[in-house]
Design a protein around this motif. Structure first.
Motif, mmCIF file in Angstrom:
data_model
loop_
_atom_site.group_PDB
_atom_site.id
_atom_site.type_symbol
_atom_site.label_atom_id
_atom_site.label_comp_id
_atom_site.label_asym_id
_atom_site.label_seq_id
_atom_site.Cartn_x
_atom_site.Cartn_y
_atom_site.Cartn_z
ATOM 1 N N ILE A 157 14.717 33.494 31.712
ATOM 2 C CA ILE A 157 13.850 34.029 32.759
ATOM 3 C C ILE A 157 14.056 35.537 32.834
ATOM 4 N N ASP A 158 13.068 36.216 33.388
ATOM 5 C CA ASP A 158 13.132 37.674 33.518
ATOM 6 C C ASP A 158 13.440 38.108 34.947
ATOM 7 N N VAL A 159 12.938 37.347 35.916
ATOM 8 C CA VAL A 159 13.112 37.699 37.328
ATOM 9 C C VAL A 159 13.459 36.427 38.097
ATOM 10 N N LEU A 160 14.474 36.545 38.943
ATOM 11 C CA LEU A 160 14.875 35.439 39.822
ATOM 12 C C LEU A 160 14.474 35.814 41.235
ATOM 13 N N MET A 202 24.165 34.373 44.985
ATOM 14 C CA MET A 202 24.423 35.570 44.193
ATOM 15 C C MET A 202 25.873 35.622 43.703
ATOM 16 N N GLU A 203 26.772 35.143 44.509
ATOM 17 C CA GLU A 203 28.175 35.131 44.071
ATOM 18 C C GLU A 203 28.337 34.253 42.833
ATOM 19 N N GLY A 225 26.775 37.914 37.991
ATOM 20 C CA GLY A 225 27.279 38.403 36.712
ATOM 21 C C GLY A 225 26.355 38.044 35.560
ATOM 22 N N ARG A 226 25.864 36.803 35.547
ATOM 23 C CA ARG A 226 24.963 36.381 34.476
ATOM 24 C C ARG A 226 23.640 37.143 34.537
ATOM 25 N N CYS A 227 23.152 37.385 35.747
ATOM 26 C CA CYS A 227 21.910 38.157 35.884
ATOM 27 C C CYS A 227 22.074 39.549 35.291
ATOM 28 N N ARG A 228 23.193 40.180 35.587
ATOM 29 C CA ARG A 228 23.432 41.541 35.083
ATOM 30 C C ARG A 228 23.551 41.549 33.564
ATOM 31 N N VAL A 263 18.378 40.067 34.037
ATOM 32 C CA VAL A 263 17.501 39.356 34.960
ATOM 33 C C VAL A 263 17.463 40.096 36.295
ATOM 34 N N LYS A 264 16.291 40.495 36.715
ATOM 35 C CA LYS A 264 16.137 41.144 38.015
ATOM 36 C C LYS A 264 16.141 40.092 39.124
ATOM 37 N N VAL A 265 16.566 40.487 40.309
ATOM 38 C CA VAL A 265 16.597 39.590 41.463
ATOM 39 C C VAL A 265 15.749 40.211 42.567
ATOM 40 N N VAL A 266 14.797 39.435 43.107
ATOM 41 C CA VAL A 266 13.943 39.891 44.205
ATOM 42 C C VAL A 266 13.950 38.826 45.285
ATOM 43 N N SER A 267 14.243 39.220 46.516
ATOM 44 C CA SER A 267 14.384 38.225 47.580
ATOM 45 C C SER A 267 13.979 38.809 48.931
ATOM 46 N N ASN A 268 13.479 37.941 49.810
ATOM 47 C CA ASN A 268 13.223 38.329 51.198
ATOM 48 C C ASN A 268 14.335 37.832 52.115
#
Length: 596
Positions: free
Chosen positions: A31-34, A66-67, A71-74, A78-83
């Motif tokens: 995936i590219d964005v979570l 996120m905890e 690390g895997r996202c970085r 993988v970018k992370v976007v959240s409300n």
């Protein structure tokens, strides 16, 4: 970037599976964005009330996720976007920074603000804003203590944060689909006036925003899913969004549930109104959307047309509404209608001033019909009250119900002991001019410019279907069917309104659905709708109709006295109805219920 961006959603609400982010990142498909959606109107009320009591104003479960995966996202980019920032996005970002530093992970965190208008209400009133209620038109009087006022922002600020190099973007109250459309606009480098592309991404965002509701969760025809054994944990969704805004909805291979045209259709109908779906960046035309199955667990959404961004922006004011309480009496055996009537009279007789002593009260019958009398049939009488005075609806009320226990109907028992009153919040949805909003993005202390839409316009109002049926059927040519044999449903809430999305899986059944959704007929099929305005909108591309029942939920989910304050069960109750319909509209005679 020319290839589609793969955007996954790991949360559909505040309380969703914490393991979802890990599932998506550990799956075989990259995936590219979570993304994750934690907010709803009810959630904003919960967070606002919690902040008054010294608790965090953001979704702590986001930090737990996120905890596990930061690390895997970085490592994988993988970018992370959240409300998940809720009403305190900066506080959420600070906590995430602490986690990243403790784990030794270097990331850039962007924070989207500008939605919080709590301290700007007088300024906006001076500028001419009346804060008229979105549904009733009633002007805001300003007499209540507003504890939160949040505008719905769009995805442009998210796009700006990602363009500036953020690894994580944390927002507060943005439109649910904006976390997806904002990421897609960054990936494909769309402009603010690429309305068709933005509309397509908005539709995709709406499809995956509620997580597993698009992969088989809460699905009307759930028994038709081939791998029903794995429906206990449907896989979380992924949207592959192309440069033109079209998308493919899928999930990680090997996960539960299914992605089919019906599961996607059900979610597209969830909590919408007319064909025009209004978000801050664009107006997406759901009546232009096409849905088709490509292969197993891959459904394409295409054809979405977009109109310019709306000139008005939605705002939700949250304020204390008072206190409420409820008690439930079980009713069994014969003569249940008479028992319910006796119980209600007995309860009000025990209350000082009777039913009129409360600001609001509701009496509901839950369970089996009062007219049935089988030994295993069970009905429940639920009495709910609300008032500004906690004492009036507290033990004074619940003890009055208990006092009827030995002097009421035979077989009476209570489902709960007497309880105290609980405070509730009221959400006041309204519109203000979009020019009053100033979205901001801060990336590690650096302010990022957020471009506004190139132009805005007043949204054209969709006209609901008018009452009346043009075709006349002979009364001897009718039969009885259970609605759910033919019709799928998904229902939910939008402020004080209930939404009922109905669709059929076969085009030949569309005339039957059209007959059932005639506005006057709906009120006879579900009598609880009879005293409310019913708006019916056709979505023929989806073989669907969407129904809005105005005011069914009172002042909204946070304040409603109904047992089901979010109207989640409304669709399934409609599907359980046995309806008299013209036999010519039901070609499959093998499942008729027969003429009563």
């Amino acid at each position: 970037m020319t290839r589609p961006v793969r955007i996954a959603n790991c949360s559909g609400f505040f309380g969703d599976r914490v393991s979802a982010a890990t599932q998506l990142l550990d799956g075989p498909d990259p995936i590219d964005v979570l993304t994750g959606d934690w907010l709803a109107e009810l959630t904003m009320s919960i967070l606002a009330r919690g902040r008054r009591r010294g608790r965090a104003g953001y979704a702590a479960t986001f930090l737990a996720q996120m905890e596990q995966v930061l690390g895997r996202c970085r490592e994988r980019g993988v970018k992370v976007v959240s409300n998940a920032g809720g009403i305190d996005p900066r506080g959420c970002a600070d906590k995430l920074r602490e986690i990243a530093d403790r784990l030794g992970i270097a990331i850039g965190i962007a924070v989207v603000t500008g939605d919080d208008l709590t301290n700007r209400l007088e300024e906006l009133r001076s500028a001419g804003e009346r804060f008229a209620h979105l549904d009733t038109g009633k002007a805001w009087t300003g007499c209540a203590d507003v504890i939160a006022a949040n505008a719905y922002l769009g995805g442009h600020a998210i796009t700006a944060g990602l363009r500036a190099g953020a690894d994580v973007v944390i927002a507060g109250r943005v439109a649910d689909a904006a976390i997806v459309s904002g990421a897609a606009a960054w990936w494909h480098d769309w402009c603010a006036d690429d309305f068709d592309a933005l509309a397509g991404a908005t539709v995709a965002g709406h499809a995956i925003e509620c997580g597993t509701q698009v992969t088989g969760g809460n699905f009307a025809f759930f028994t038709d899913i081939v791998d029903i054994a794995n429906l206990t944990e449907p896989g979380f969704p992924i949207a592959e969004i192309a440069a033109d805004g079209s998308s493919v909805i899928t999930k990680q291979p090997g996960t539960g549930g299914a992605v089919t045209v019906p599961t996607v259709t059900a979610q597209l109908l969830y909590e919408i109104a007319g064909p025009r779906y209004v978000v801050p960046d664009v107006v997406a035309r759901f009546d232009t959307v096409q849905v088709r199955q490509l292969q197993a667990d891959r459904v394409q959404i295409s054809g979405a047309k977009g109109e310019p961004a709306p000139a008005m922006a939605k705002v939700l004011l949250t304020y204390p509404g008072g206190f409420r309480n409820s008690m439930t009496l079980a009713i069994t055996g014969a003569d249940r209608r008479a028992k319910a009537q006796l119980a209600e009279r007995a309860v009000w007789a025990q209350v000082r001033g009777g039913r009129g002593s409360f600001t609001e009260s509701t009496v509901e019958i839950i369970g089996a019909s009062l007219d049935s009398d089988g030994p295993d049939d069970q009905s429940y009488l639920r009495i709910s009250v609300a008032d500004r005075d906690a004492a009036v609806v507290g033990r004074e009320f619940s003890s009055a119900v208990v006092a009827t226990a030995l002097g009421g109907f035979p077989g009476l028992y209570l489902t709960t002991p007497p309880g105290s009153a609980a405070e509730f919040m009221v959400g006041w949805p309204t519109l203000i001019h979009a020019s009053h909003l100033h979205p901001r993005v801060c990336l590690d202390g650096r302010e990022i410019a957020v471009p506004a839409p190139a132009h805005t316009q007043t949204v054209t109002a969709d006209e609901p279907r008018i009452a009346g049926c043009t075709k006349v059927f002979h009364r001897d040519d009718f039969t009885t069917v259970r609605v759910g044999h033919y019709v799928g449903a998904r229902s939910g809430d939008k402020g004080g309104n209930a939404n009922l999305g109905l669709w059929v899986q076969n085009e030949r059944d569309l005339p039957l659905l059209e007959y059932l959704t005639e506005p006057g007929r709906l009120a006879t099929l579900l009598p609880e709708l009879a005293h409310h305005e019913i708006r019916v909108y056709a979505l023929p591309n989806l073989l669907a109709f969407n129904i809005v029942i105005v005011g069914l939920l009172g002042s909204g989910a946070a304040a409603s006295l109904r047992e089901d304050p979010q109207a989640k069960s409304l669709g399934e109750r409609f599907r359980a109805v046995r309806a008299r319909v013209p036999a010519a509209l039901v070609p499959d005679t093998c499942i008729h219920e027969g003429t009563p």
